[in-house]
Design an enzyme around this catalytic site. Structure first.
Site, short mmCIF file in Angstrom:
data_model
loop_
_atom_site.label_atom_id
_atom_site.label_comp_id
_atom_site.label_asym_id
_atom_site.label_seq_id
_atom_site.Cartn_x
_atom_site.Cartn_y
_atom_site.Cartn_z
N LYS A 1 -26.88 25.95 0.38
CA LYS A 1 -27.75 26.84 1.19
C LYS A 1 -26.98 28.19 0.73
O LYS A 1 -25.84 28.45 0.99
CB LYS A 1 -27.57 26.58 2.58
CG LYS A 1 -28.20 25.00 2.69
CD LYS A 1 -28.26 24.68 4.15
CE LYS A 1 -28.53 23.14 4.36
NZ LYS A 1 -27.28 22.59 4.83
N LYS B 1 -21.68 3.59 6.62
CA LYS B 1 -22.08 2.47 6.33
C LYS B 1 -23.33 2.08 7.03
O LYS B 1 -24.34 1.76 6.80
CB LYS B 1 -20.87 1.55 6.16
CG LYS B 1 -20.13 1.38 4.98
CD LYS B 1 -19.31 0.26 4.99
CE LYS B 1 -18.04 0.42 4.55
NZ LYS B 1 -16.93 -0.41 5.00
N TYR C 1 -20.32 25.85 4.84
CA TYR C 1 -19.48 24.73 5.46
C TYR C 1 -18.28 24.66 4.79
O TYR C 1 -17.35 24.07 5.25
CB TYR C 1 -20.02 23.50 5.14
CG TYR C 1 -21.57 23.38 5.67
CD1 TYR C 1 -22.39 24.10 6.70
CD2 TYR C 1 -22.38 22.08 5.48
CE1 TYR C 1 -23.29 24.00 7.29
CE2 TYR C 1 -23.48 21.96 5.88
CZ TYR C 1 -24.10 23.05 6.98
OH TYR C 1 -25.38 22.60 7.23
N ASN D 1 -25.23 3.87 8.96
CA ASN D 1 -26.18 4.72 9.04
C ASN D 1 -27.35 4.60 7.72
O ASN D 1 -28.49 5.09 7.79
CB ASN D 1 -26.05 6.17 8.99
CG ASN D 1 -25.07 6.62 10.30
OD1 ASN D 1 -25.39 5.81 11.30
ND2 ASN D 1 -24.46 7.76 10.33
N ASP E 1 -25.93 16.65 1.75
CA ASP E 1 -26.11 17.98 2.31
C ASP E 1 -24.99 18.87 2.59
O ASP E 1 -24.13 18.19 3.31
CB ASP E 1 -27.12 17.76 3.52
CG ASP E 1 -27.69 19.20 3.79
OD1 ASP E 1 -28.53 19.62 3.31
OD2 ASP E 1 -26.94 19.75 4.75
N HIS F 1 -30.40 29.45 4.00
CA HIS F 1 -29.89 28.64 5.19
C HIS F 1 -30.71 29.11 6.41
O HIS F 1 -31.02 28.29 7.44
CB HIS F 1 -28.47 28.97 5.34
CG HIS F 1 -27.47 27.76 6.05
ND1 HIS F 1 -26.58 27.53 5.80
CD2 HIS F 1 -28.07 27.08 7.34
CE1 HIS F 1 -25.96 26.78 6.49
NE2 HIS F 1 -27.05 26.51 7.45
P1 NDP Z 1 -26.01 14.50 13.25
O1 NDP Z 1 -27.27 14.57 14.37
O2 NDP Z 1 -26.11 13.81 12.13
O3 NDP Z 1 -24.94 13.90 14.31
C1 NDP Z 1 -23.49 13.72 13.79
C2 NDP Z 1 -22.78 13.08 15.03
O4 NDP Z 1 -23.30 11.79 15.23
C3 NDP Z 1 -21.40 12.99 14.85
O5 NDP Z 1 -20.60 13.32 16.12
C4 NDP Z 1 -20.99 11.63 14.35
O6 NDP Z 1 -19.78 11.22 14.76
C5 NDP Z 1 -22.01 11.08 15.16
N1 NDP Z 1 -22.45 9.57 14.57
C6 NDP Z 1 -22.95 9.54 13.22
N2 NDP Z 1 -23.26 8.41 13.00
C7 NDP Z 1 -23.05 7.63 14.21
C8 NDP Z 1 -23.29 6.09 14.48
N3 NDP Z 1 -23.94 5.44 13.64
N4 NDP Z 1 -23.12 6.00 15.80
C9 NDP Z 1 -22.61 6.83 16.55
N5 NDP Z 1 -22.24 7.98 16.57
C10 NDP Z 1 -22.72 8.59 15.02
O7 NDP Z 1 -25.36 15.92 13.29
P2 NDP Z 1 -25.50 17.40 12.60
O8 NDP Z 1 -25.81 18.46 13.61
O9 NDP Z 1 -24.17 17.45 11.80
O10 NDP Z 1 -26.75 17.42 11.42
C11 NDP Z 1 -26.73 16.49 10.15
C12 NDP Z 1 -26.39 17.41 8.98
O11 NDP Z 1 -27.60 18.22 8.79
C13 NDP Z 1 -25.25 18.33 9.04
O12 NDP Z 1 -23.98 17.69 8.75
C14 NDP Z 1 -25.52 19.34 7.76
O13 NDP Z 1 -25.37 18.73 6.77
C15 NDP Z 1 -27.18 19.42 8.33
N6 NDP Z 1 -27.29 20.57 9.29
C16 NDP Z 1 -28.04 21.66 8.81
C17 NDP Z 1 -28.25 22.86 9.59
C18 NDP Z 1 -29.12 24.08 9.31
O14 NDP Z 1 -28.97 25.13 9.67
N7 NDP Z 1 -29.58 23.79 8.04
C19 NDP Z 1 -27.75 22.93 10.89
C20 NDP Z 1 -27.07 21.55 11.50
C21 NDP Z 1 -26.98 20.47 10.45
P3 NDP Z 1 -18.68 10.65 13.64
O15 NDP Z 1 -18.72 11.79 12.44
O16 NDP Z 1 -17.49 10.23 14.53
O17 NDP Z 1 -19.53 9.34 13.08
#
Ligand code: NDP
Length: 442
Positions: free
Chosen positions: A167, A361, A138, A363, A133, A200
Site C-alpha cells: 500500500k 493453521k 508496516y 484460520n 497483505d 492506503h
Molecule cells: P485481525 O482482526 O486479523 O486480528 C488479529 C488478532 O487476532 C491478533 O491479536 C491475533 O493474535 C488474533 N488471532 C488471530 N487468529 C486467532 C485465532 N484463531 N484465535 C484467537 N485469536 C486469533 O487484525 P488486524 O487488525 O491486524 O487485521 C488483519 C490485517 O488486515 C492486518 O494485519 C493488515 O494486514 C490488514 N489491515 C489493513 C488496514 C488498512 O488500513 N488497510 C488496517 C488494519 C489492518 P495472534 O497473532 O496471537 O494470533
C-alpha cells in the site's frame, strides 16, 4: 416461447426456491464481480449464454415468482451459501486478475516484531495461504520478501501462485511520489512486481521521512493532494507492469465515486480494503462495491489486535462474543473461524492476522463447514457499527485545517469528496464546515 424447453427441465415449485435463489445469487454476483459495471446493462443482449438461460427461466416463471425470489434474496441478505469455497477459491477482479479469498494479515502492532511476521508468513505459505497483505508503512517487507523468495526457491510455490498486496503510504500522496513509494516496497521485497497496490488511506500526511508526522503539540500534520492525480499515478504503475492490479483502502462511497468519476479514468479500483466484521458488517458499502464491480477486502475480521494506539481498550472483545461461540460449538469451530467464515460467505475477501503458528493453521480451516441462513442472520444481528481501528488521524480538526480549507475553496466540491471521514456524523460536520466557509467567503 424461446427457451421453453430449457425451462421445463427445472419446474418452478416452491420447494425449488432455494435452488432459484442460489442461481439468482450466483448470477448477480458473477455479473457484478466478474464483469464489472458493464454487467448492469441489459441481460437480453446476452443471448446464448448462461445468464440468458437463467433470466429466461425467471421470465417464464412470471414476475410474481421472480419478486418472490428476490424477496427471499433480500431476506438472505445476499448471503453466499457455497460449499464450493475452498482454500484455493478466489474472486475475479474487474481487471481480470484473481484475488484469493483468504489472506494473511501482517500488520505489526506494538507487540509484534518483524521476525514474527516472517515466521507467520512462512507458516502461512506452508499451510496453504497464497495471499499476503502488507504495506510500506508496516516496515516488514524485507522479511516478507525473503520468505516469498525462499518458498519459491524450495519449490513450495511459484511467484505466480502468490498474491502479494502492498500500500501507498499517506506521506507519499503526491503524484510524483507514488512510484517512489512503490519502488521502495519493490526494493525491500526484491520482487519484480506486486500483485495489488492500494492507496492506503484517502488522506495525505506531510511529505517527508517521518511516517506519522505530528506537530509539537502531538497533532497530525496533513497535506492533501488531489486523489484523482494520485490515482492517475497508480494507473501509470500498473501500465508499467510494476503492479498487476490497483485499488484503494479505507475509502467510503463518496471517495470511491470521486475516483470512479475521474474524467478519462483508465483503470477502476479493483477493490476497497476496509474494516469489516460482525460488529461492523459494512452491508451498505458492500452492496455499493458489488454494484460497481469492486471487491471488498475485509480487515480486522477477528476484531483487530486491539492495539491501544488505535483501539479503545473498553471496546468489546469480538472473539468473546457468545453468538460466535455458540455457532462455533455447533460445528466444532472456534469463534475466529466462524467470524472468518461469515465474511467469506458474504463474498468478501478476508484478511486474518496472526503471528501464532497454531492460529495461522486454524484460520485456514474455514472451508470444511458452512453457516446456515439462520446462522448468518444471527451474525448479521450483531452489527453495531463498531469500529476497532479508530485512527484519531481521521478526525477533522477545524482550527488546524482552516487555512488550507480556505485556500482550497475554489475546488470545494472535490475537496469535500476528498476528505476522509469514516465516521458519518463527523463527515456531516466536516461538510457543514466546508459549506459554511464557502458561503462565508462568497
Ligand atoms: P485481525 O482482526 O486479523 O486480528 C488479529 C488478532 O487476532 C491478533 O491479536 C491475533 O493474535 C488474533 N488471532 C488471530 N487468529 C486467532 C485465532 N484463531 N484465535 C484467537 N485469536 C486469533 O487484525 P488486524 O487488525 O491486524 O487485521 C488483519 C490485517 O488486515 C492486518 O494485519 C493488515 O494486514 C490488514 N489491515 C489493513 C488496514 C488498512 O488500513 N488497510 C488496517 C488494519 C489492518 P495472534 O497473532 O496471537 O494470533
Amino acid at each position: 416461447m424461446e427457451g421453453t424447453s430449457e425451462v421445463s427441465e427445472v419446474p418452478v415449485e416452491e420447494e425449488n426456491v432455494e435452488v432459484w435463489v442460489s442461481s439468482f445469487q450466483t448470477l448477480v454476483s458473477t455479473l457484478v464481480l466478474q464483469e464489472g459495471p458493464a454487467a448492469n446493462g441489459s441481460f437480453s443482449k446476452r443471448k446464448g449464454n448462461m445468464y440468458d438461460n437463467l433470466f429466461r427461466r425467471y421470465f417464464d416463471c412470471g414476475l410474481r415468482q421472480l419478486l418472490f425470489h428476490i424477496k427471499q434474496l433480500e431476506n438472505l441478505g445476499f448471503h453466499r451459501e457455497d460449499m464450493s469455497l475452498t482454500k484455493d477459491s478466489f474472486i475475479k477482479l474487474s481487471d481480470g486478475n484473481q484475488i484469493p479469498v483468504l489472506g494473511l494479515g501482517t500488520m505489526c502492532s506494538q507487540k509484534g516484531t518483524k521476525a514474527q511476521a516472517r515466521a507467520a508468513a512462512k507458516a502461512a505459505i506452508e499451510a496453504g495461504y497464497r495471499h499476503i497483505d502488507s504495506a510500506f508503512v508496516y516496515e516488514n517487507e524485507v522479511e516478507l520478501g525473503e520468505v516469498i523468495r525462499e518458498k519459491i526457491a524450495d519449490n513450495t510455490v511459484k511467484r505466480k501462485d502468490i498474491f502479494y498486496t502492498s500500500k501507498l503510504w499517506s506521506t507519499y500522496h503526491s503524484p510524483e511520489l507514488v512510484k517512489q513509494c512503490l519502488d521502495k516496497s519493490l526494493k525491500a521485497l526484491k520482487l519484480e512486481y506486486i500483485d495489488l497496490y492500494l492507496i492506503h488511506m484517502p488522506i495525505g500526511l506531510k511529505v517527508g521521512e517521518e511516517p506519522f508526522p505530528k506537530d509539537d503539540k502531538g497533532k497530525w500534520i496533513y497535506q492533501q493532494f488531489d486523489l484523482r492525480e494520485i490515482w492517475a499515478a497508480m494507473e501509470a504503475c500498473k501500465d508499467a507492469g510494476l503492479v498487476k492490479s490497483i485499488g484503494v483502502s479505507n475509502f467510503n462511497r463518496r471517495q470511491l465515486e470521486f475516483i470512479l468519476h475521474k474524467p478519462g479514468i483508465k483503470h477502476q479500483p479493483v477493490c476497497n480494503q476496509v474494516e469489516c466484521h460482525v460488529y461492523l458488517n459494512q452491508n451498505k458499502l458492500l452492496e455499493y462495491c458489488k454494484s460497481k464491480g469492486i471487491a471488498l477486502v475485509g480487515y480486522s475480521t477477528l476484531g483487530s489486535s486491539r492495539d491501544e494506539q488505535w483501539t479503545d481498550p473498553k471496546s468489546p472483545v469480538l472473539l468473546q462474543d457468545p453468538v460466535l461461540k455458540k455457532i462455533g460449538d455447533k460445528y466444532k469451530k472456534s469463534p475466529a473461524q466462524v467470524a472468518l467464515r461469515y465474511n467469506l460467505q458474504r463474498g468478501i475477501v478476508v484478511l486474518a492476522k496472526s503471528f501464532n503458528p497454531e492460529h495461522v493453521k486454524q484460520n485456514i480451516q474455514v472451508f470444511d463447514f458452512q453457516l446456515t441462513t439462520e446462522d448468518m442472520k444471527a451474525l448479521d444481528g450483531l452489527n453495531k457499527n463498531l469500529r476497532y481501528i479508530d485512527l484519531k488521524l481521521y478526525y477533522f480538526q477545524v482550527k488546524k485545517n482552516l487555512e488550507c480549507r480556505i485556500l482550497a475553496l475554489p475546488v470545494l466540491p472535490d475537496l469535500a469528496r476528498n476528505t476522509i471521514h469514516l465516521n458519518q456524523e463527523l463527515h456531516f460536520l466536516h461538510m457543514s464546515v466546508n459549506i459554511w466557509l464557502f458561503t462565508a467567503l462568497e
